[in-house]
Design a protein around this motif. Structure first.
Motif, mmCIF file in Angstrom:
data_model
loop_
_atom_site.group_PDB
_atom_site.id
_atom_site.type_symbol
_atom_site.label_atom_id
_atom_site.label_comp_id
_atom_site.label_asym_id
_atom_site.label_seq_id
_atom_site.Cartn_x
_atom_site.Cartn_y
_atom_site.Cartn_z
ATOM 1 N N GLN A 12 -1.888 -1.163 16.206
ATOM 2 C CA GLN A 12 -1.616 -2.215 15.230
ATOM 3 C C GLN A 12 -1.084 -1.660 13.910
ATOM 4 O O GLN A 12 -0.138 -2.187 13.333
ATOM 5 C CB GLN A 12 -2.909 -3.010 14.985
ATOM 6 N N LYS A 13 -1.669 -0.553 13.454
ATOM 7 C CA LYS A 13 -1.255 0.016 12.176
ATOM 8 C C LYS A 13 0.183 0.533 12.244
ATOM 9 O O LYS A 13 1.003 0.271 11.347
ATOM 10 C CB LYS A 13 -2.205 1.158 11.791
ATOM 11 N N ILE A 14 0.510 1.263 13.325
ATOM 12 C CA ILE A 14 1.874 1.783 13.508
ATOM 13 C C ILE A 14 2.857 0.622 13.603
ATOM 14 O O ILE A 14 3.959 0.659 13.051
ATOM 15 C CB ILE A 14 1.948 2.656 14.778
ATOM 16 N N TYR A 15 2.430 -0.403 14.296
ATOM 17 C CA TYR A 15 3.248 -1.598 14.498
ATOM 18 C C TYR A 15 3.604 -2.242 13.151
ATOM 19 O O TYR A 15 4.755 -2.605 12.893
ATOM 20 C CB TYR A 15 2.426 -2.552 15.365
ATOM 21 N N ILE A 16 2.621 -2.380 12.256
ATOM 22 C CA ILE A 16 2.850 -2.976 10.926
ATOM 23 C C ILE A 16 3.772 -2.094 10.097
ATOM 24 O O ILE A 16 4.687 -2.579 9.415
ATOM 25 C CB ILE A 16 1.513 -3.184 10.187
ATOM 26 N N VAL A 17 3.536 -0.778 10.143
ATOM 27 C CA VAL A 17 4.378 0.153 9.376
ATOM 28 C C VAL A 17 5.819 0.079 9.838
ATOM 29 O O VAL A 17 6.766 0.067 9.019
ATOM 30 C CB VAL A 17 3.839 1.594 9.517
ATOM 31 N N GLY A 49 7.593 -8.721 16.176
ATOM 32 C CA GLY A 49 6.389 -9.394 15.695
ATOM 33 C C GLY A 49 6.110 -10.704 16.390
ATOM 34 O O GLY A 49 4.944 -11.125 16.502
ATOM 35 N N GLY A 50 7.180 -11.360 16.863
ATOM 36 C CA GLY A 50 6.995 -12.679 17.459
ATOM 37 C C GLY A 50 6.533 -12.652 18.900
ATOM 38 O O GLY A 50 5.869 -13.587 19.358
ATOM 39 N N VAL A 92 6.773 -13.629 10.811
ATOM 40 C CA VAL A 92 6.007 -12.884 11.827
ATOM 41 C C VAL A 92 5.385 -11.631 11.218
ATOM 42 O O VAL A 92 4.288 -11.215 11.607
ATOM 43 C CB VAL A 92 6.889 -12.514 13.043
ATOM 44 N N TRP A 93 6.085 -11.013 10.261
ATOM 45 C CA TRP A 93 5.520 -9.839 9.592
ATOM 46 C C TRP A 93 4.267 -10.212 8.804
ATOM 47 O O TRP A 93 3.234 -9.533 8.885
ATOM 48 C CB TRP A 93 6.575 -9.220 8.672
ATOM 49 N N LEU A 94 4.330 -11.319 8.051
ATOM 50 C CA LEU A 94 3.171 -11.763 7.281
ATOM 51 C C LEU A 94 2.009 -12.149 8.200
ATOM 52 O O LEU A 94 0.850 -11.870 7.911
ATOM 53 C CB LEU A 94 3.552 -12.957 6.397
ATOM 54 N N PHE A 95 2.335 -12.808 9.319
ATOM 55 C CA PHE A 95 1.297 -13.207 10.270
ATOM 56 C C PHE A 95 0.603 -11.974 10.851
ATOM 57 O O PHE A 95 -0.630 -11.907 10.934
ATOM 58 C CB PHE A 95 1.921 -14.042 11.391
ATOM 59 N N ALA A 96 1.406 -10.973 11.244
ATOM 60 C CA ALA A 96 0.849 -9.735 11.809
ATOM 61 C C ALA A 96 0.045 -8.965 10.761
ATOM 62 O O ALA A 96 -1.035 -8.429 11.047
ATOM 63 C CB ALA A 96 1.969 -8.862 12.359
ATOM 64 N N LEU A 97 0.576 -8.920 9.533
ATOM 65 C CA LEU A 97 -0.125 -8.228 8.450
ATOM 66 C C LEU A 97 -1.455 -8.910 8.146
ATOM 67 O O LEU A 97 -2.480 -8.245 7.942
ATOM 68 C CB LEU A 97 0.752 -8.190 7.198
#
Length: 615
Positions: A12-17, A49-50, A92-97
């Motif tokens: 998850q962390k790598i994904y957000i970065v 992200g989607g 999608v970035w905000l949702f994932a974050l």
């Protein structure tokens, strides 16, 4: 699809970065005049992200649940169809974050349980005899009841049991919630999960694994964190119907206004994310912090009910008193006193009642006699045959039931009652032979605890006991309680609680014995002392570990703080949705900015819940 979800959850962390880096590159490309490259990168971000969001939304739909993820999925797909790649990517970035930060914060609320689990020993040193020092290192699951376990300085105690060799200083904070060091030696009880600060012990196991006091704490707290309060159930039902309503509303807005962008934005901003997460994060944190202080709460509803309590009812023996009564006065009326005492001691060996245990402890040197046809009469005493004579041992009510004339002991009875003694009458062949006065001193902290409870909201405090009325009244007077009820059978305690409830009172009953079980179940909140019987602790809603009455006012404070935190989160969540929709229709809130506020509201309610961990 499941592999995609597993991959994103594991990394998850790598994904957000990665998503954040791509968004930065997209904005830089647009600033440099390469708009097409920027749009393409945002499309890549949207797909990255989607995809998990769409998969989760479809998975929920299979179970006929219209989830938040489904709403966001529709909104993102709609944004792509109208060419708003930047908006869809940011959403999608905000949702994932938001989900990432939410998960990280929730992990903190469960830290109390994680710490408890870490305290549970994984291995033990088993020896063959109490004096042996040749040990084998075995898995904790292989320890059996009756095994001897060697515990060295700095190690954790792996079982509940008795010390059979050695002595040492033990930190019992994991059980009691207090960091006070207790010095223990041979024949004393120790508990799994506590640590030996100094000394060497050999322990014979009485309980192992999940049956230990510490194992039960972990099991019950983990179970209670998954339970739902009434407020959470209402919110879950609300979210179940609210989400489809938002979906229908967005469709209608799109049809009426022909503004697809507006309809898509309504989908995003109408998600009740903070509302859904707000209550569980509060209750999980409340239960966790209670466990850290040695208060075992069996479900979030127990915290909700404890906050509303208006009457605290207490059992006497072992709850507000030390539970170690001693025989302090003896009056003999007929026959030889020592022979009478030997008969009483023999009969009381058939009972586990605290008064019976006091008699057993006082007369251990007397030779026991054979007992026939023992009948235990709950809440009153015992009737047995000793040789050719019938012996009735118990309270005044039992004597009346058997038509025993107590006139000869009336003067002594009056005196003992004035002094606050509990009385045990002994009659043989329908004549009073012996009267025992037994005294059980108050717990040192009892007076202070009652004062603290009164100060919390001037609650009604009552005492319910099977002891004689006068003895109960004296204890109630010493503690400045509102009311005292003596000569109570288990059904009497239950009836008294129901009587208070019929007048609108919310009752918490605090007790520790088998005879307290009906009252614990009947009360709005049943609170058991941690040194009580297994059945009392099983039926109770809350357990005060190590029978520490000091934990009771703290439990009330935690319950009130948790409820307040829960309502704060509900208000924050509802106001956020209202604010976003007003801002949207007045032109001040747009898709990306609204999504940012929406995700921030989820983080705010989560962080608000974490505040409880400071208690």
């Amino acid at each position: 699809m499941l592999k995609i979800l597993q991959l994103t959850n594991q990394h998850q962390k790598i994904y957000i970065v990665l998503m954040t880096s791509l968004i930065i590159v997209s904005f830089v490309s647009g600033w440099l005049g390469n708009g097409m490259i920027g749009h393409f990168i945002m499309l890549v971000v949207t797909i990255l992200g989607g995809s998990p969001i769409v998969i989760q939304g479809i998975s929920a739909l299979r179970y006929k649940v219209v989830s938040i993820e489904l709403l966001v999925s529709f909104a993102v797909i709609g944004a792509i169809l109208i060419g708003e790649f930047s908006e869809s990517g940011i959403v999608v970035w905000l949702f994932a974050l938001g989900r990432f930060l939410e998960a990280r914060t929730l992990t903190r609320t469960r830290s109390a349980i994680a710490q408890l689990v870490q305290l549970m020993p994984k291995q033990a040193l088993r020896i063959s005899t109490p004096t042996s020092r040749i040990f084998e290192l075995i898995d904790i699951d292989d320890i059996q009841v009756g095994d001897y376990v060697l515990v060295k300085t700095g190690s954790q105690i792996p079982v509940d049991g008795k010390i059979v060799n050695g002595e040492g200083a033990i930190n019992e904070a994991s059980i009691t919630g207090e960091s006070k060091i207790n010095f223990k030696s041979q024949a004393q009880n120790v508990f799994a999960g506590t640590s030996l600060d100094s000394g060497t012990l050999v322990i014979q196991a009485d309980k192992v694994g999940e049956d230990t006091a510490f194992g039960k704490i972990i099991d019950l707290v983990e179970t209670s964190q998954d339970s739902q309060s009434q407020a959470q159930q209402i919110i879950d039902r609300f979210a179940k119907y609210y989400t489809p309503v938002v979906l229908v509303l967005a469709v209608l807005i799109g049809i009426v206004t022909r503004d697809i962008r507006l309809a898509i934005t309504v989908l995003i901003l109408g998600c009740p994310g903070a509302l859904v997460i707000g209550v569980p994060v509060s209750t999980v944190a409340g239960i966790g912090v209670a466990a850290r202080h040695g208060i075992l709460v069996k479900g979030s509803e127990a915290l909700v009910q404890l906050r509303k309590v208006t009457t605290f009812a207490f059992d006497k023996t072992g709850t507000v008193t030390k539970g170690t009564p001693t025989v302090t006065a003896v009056q003999n009326y007929q026959g030889l006193e020592m022979q009478n005492l030997a008969i009483v001691a023999s009969i009381e060996h058939e009972s586990n009642h605290p008064l019976a245990q006091a008699i057993q402890k006082e007369y251990t040197t007397l030779e026991l006699m054979p007992i026939d046809k023992t009948v235990v009469i709950k809440g009153k005493g015992i009737v047995a045959n000793v040789g050719q004579q019938q012996v009735v041992v118990g309270n005044q009510q039992l004597m009346h039931d058997y038509d025993i004339d107590l006139t000869i002991g009336q003067q002594d009875t009056d005196y003992f009652l004035r002094e606050g003694y509990s009385l045990v009458y002994v009659a043989m062949n329908h004549q009073l032979h012996l009267l025992l006065g037994i005294h059980d001193p108050l717990k040192p902290e009892a007076t202070k605890i009652m004062q603290q409870l009164r100060e919390l909201d001037n609650q009604r405090l009552v005492l319910m006991s099977g002891d004689q009325q006068r003895a109960v009244e004296i204890v109630a007077h010493q503690l400045k309680l509102t009311q005292a009820y003596g000569d109570c059978l288990p059904e009497n305690k239950m009836a008294l609680i129901q009587q208070y409830q019929s007048h609108g009172e919310r009752v918490a009953f605090v007790g520790d014995g088998v005879n307290d079980s009906p009252a614990l179940v009947t009360a709005n909140v049943g609170i058991a002392m941690g040194n009580g019987t297994d059945i009392a602790m099983d039926v109770a809603d809350i357990v005060l570990m190590h029978a520490d009455l000091n934990k009771l006012p703290l439990a009330v404070k935690i319950a009130r703080a948790t409820a307040m935190n829960m309502y704060q989160n509900i208000i924050i969540a509802m106001l956020t949705v209202v604010f976003l929709l007003i801002g949207l229709f007045t032109g001040y809130i747009f898709m990306a900015s609204g999504m940012l506020i929406h995700e921030l509201s989820i983080i705010v309610v989560t962080l608000n819940g974490v505040r409880l961990l400071r208690l």
